[in-house]
Design an enzyme around this catalytic site. Structure first.
Site, PDB file in Angstrom:
ATOM      1  N   LYS A  91       0.878  -1.186   0.000  1.00 32.92           N
ATOM      2  CA  LYS A  91       0.000   0.000   0.000  1.00 32.92           C
ATOM      3  C   LYS A  91       0.905   1.222   0.000  1.00 32.92           C
ATOM      4  CE  LYS A  91      -4.321   0.121   0.772  1.00 32.92           C
ATOM      5  NZ  LYS A  91      -5.353  -0.318  -0.096  1.00 32.92           N
TER       6      LYS A  91
HETATM    7  N1  GLU Z   1      -7.024  -0.146  -3.341  1.00 31.92           N
HETATM    8  C1  GLU Z   1      -7.738  -1.364  -3.532  1.00 31.92           C
HETATM    9  C2  GLU Z   1      -7.723  -2.236  -2.280  1.00 31.92           C
HETATM   10  O1  GLU Z   1      -7.543  -1.760  -1.185  1.00 31.92           O
HETATM   11  C3  GLU Z   1      -7.286  -2.103  -4.786  1.00 31.92           C
HETATM   12  C4  GLU Z   1      -5.860  -2.529  -4.821  1.00 31.92           C
HETATM   13  C5  GLU Z   1      -5.422  -3.074  -6.171  1.00 31.92           C
HETATM   14  O2  GLU Z   1      -6.240  -3.159  -7.059  1.00 31.92           O
HETATM   15  O3  GLU Z   1      -4.245  -3.406  -6.291  1.00 31.92           O
HETATM   16  O4  GLU Z   1      -7.975  -3.414  -2.324  1.00 31.92           O
END
Ligand code: GLU
Length: 420
Positions: free
Chosen positions: A109
């Site tokens: 993240k």
């Molecule tokens: N931000 C989204 C999540 O928390 C998607 C992450 C992604 O598609 O890599 O799952």
């Protein structure tokens, strides 16, 4: 570092959840320690020139929790409250989410502490380009693949792709997911998370014998996830009686016209002032009776204070970490709420990101129908796995989902052994 992470409330929450599931799985001390702590914590400064000519330095982060099962996968968030600890917690959740869904990724993240609501489009572009350039040594289609999260979107991903590809000297579509279809993004990615949330709610309704055409839902958060969840739910026949965002909360017993609200939000920037509903206190909205309550905004909104008061049959955690551990205990004790835990509930986004990455590696494009059908199959499988595990092991859905995800990572770590 360990101490600093544990001082962050959101990280502490993710670590507490991990410990509970690890105890449940009786993980060995070695595997447990290796699963729990993030591999790489990257902090960068992101200096840009604001539109008024002043230079401002923003702080950016990327946490790559583990790389044992493939590249790191997870979103990039722009929000004033972003901290390294929060990003580390979100990266940890991404691990278990990817593993639970059977995706060959570790969790990651990223975030920049900034307020996208007050930045011009040019300033957002500059932050994104500079952040990507600072991340260049640490990312790549086989290393770390970012995607949109709160405050970022397909355009943000297009800028990231541009920086990376320009430096590489050729188009590298697999560097990010959630990008525009014109740049080899996937059909169905924009609506994937919200669609998945709505789909899983109908699975839960089926288990509880609730007819979706007689059901009601309350949705907190009207960004990408909340708005597509609302849209899909109302298409299924569910009456969405409450919707809120940072500007306010709306209530209509007869159901809010979601398409009309979307047009209103596009025009004025928030739900406030919509004439198709009454306004309601946002905290009051959460505790109104409904069949499905969908927190689709920030972490820790279901707390010790409101957990005993919420009146839903299904709690669908569209956001990451919306329920505090204290609230979790209360909900477990109540046993009248069917929980769809976050790492399952919002997994539609990363699952279609995986499909997008696969399409990019193969230089191939699937249709929206193909994508959504494959998504529903994967979600259904994970949903059945979680509910069966919980029944068999007499655990909560949260522990079941975490345990299933953590176990996959533990198996991979054990098989690879400890280097050197
Ligand atoms: N931000 C989204 C999540 O928390 C998607 C992450 C992604 O598609 O890599 O799952």
């Amino acid at each position: 570092m360990q101490k600093e992470l544990l001082e962050n409330d959101v990280f502490l929450m993710a670590a507490t959840q991990f410990d509970r599931a690890a105890d449940f799985l009786e993980l060995s001390q070695s595997v447990r320690e290796r699963c729990k702590w993030p591999k790489r914590l990257i902090s960068v400064t992101v200096p840009i020139q604001r539109d008024d000519g002043e230079t401002e330095v923003f702080f950016g982060y990327r946490v790559q929790h583990h790389l044992s099962r493939g590249p790191v996968k997870g979103g990039l968030r722009y929000h004033p409250g972003v901290t390294l600890g929060e990003v580390a917690a979100l990266a940890m959740w991404m691990n278990w989410k990817c593993a639970l869904m059977g995706l060959p990724f570790g969790g990651g993240k990223g975030g920049v502490a900034c307020d996208p609501r007050v930045l011009s489009i040019g300033e957002k572009e500059n932050i994104t380009r500079r952040y990507t350039s600072e991340m260049m040594p640490f990312i790549g289609p086989e290393v770390d693949v970012m995607a949109p999260d709160m405050g970022t979107d397909a355009q943000t991903m297009a800028w990231m792709l541009d920086v990376y590809s320009t430096n590489a000297g050729h188009l590298v579509p697999g560097i990010v997911t959630g990008k525009p279809v014109a740049l080899q993004g996937s059909e169905g990615r924009t609506q994937a998370t919200g669609h998945g949330v709505a789909f899983l709610i109908t699975r839960a309704f089926d288990k509880l014998g609730i007819n979706e055409c007689e059901a009601t839902a309350i949705i907190q958060g009207f960004g990408n996830v909340g708005s597509y969840a609302a849209r899909t739910l109302s298409r299924y026949g569910v009456k969405v009686t409450g919707i809120s965002d940072v500007t306010g909360a709306l209530w209509n017993d007869r159901g809010i016209d979601v398409e009309k609200l979307l047009t209103h939000v596009e025009r004025v920037g928030g739900v406030v002032g919509f004439d198709g509903a009454e306004s309601i206190d946002p905290d009051e909205m959460l505790i109104q009776p409904c069949d499905a309550l969908v927190p689709a905004a920030l972490e820790r909104v279901i707390t010790q204070t409101n957990a005993g008061k919420i009146q839903c049959k299904v709690l669908a955690e569209a956001a990451n970490g919306p329920t505090s551990p204290q609230a979790d205990t209360i909900i477990e004790e109540r046993s009248d709420i069917f929980l769809i835990p976050d790492i399952l509930c919002n997994a539609g986004g990363v699952t279609v990101s995986y499909f997008e990455w696969v399409q990019n590696l193969q230089r191939y494009q699937w249709t929206e129908q193909e994508v959504l059908t494959k998504l529903e199959t994967k979600l259904e499988t994970a949903f059945e796995k979680v509910t069966h595990f919980a029944k068999r092991e007499k655990s909560s859905h949260r522990v079941a989902a975490l345990a299933l995800g953590i176990k996959e990572v533990a198996i991979a770590k054990t098989a690879r052994g400890l280097y050197p």
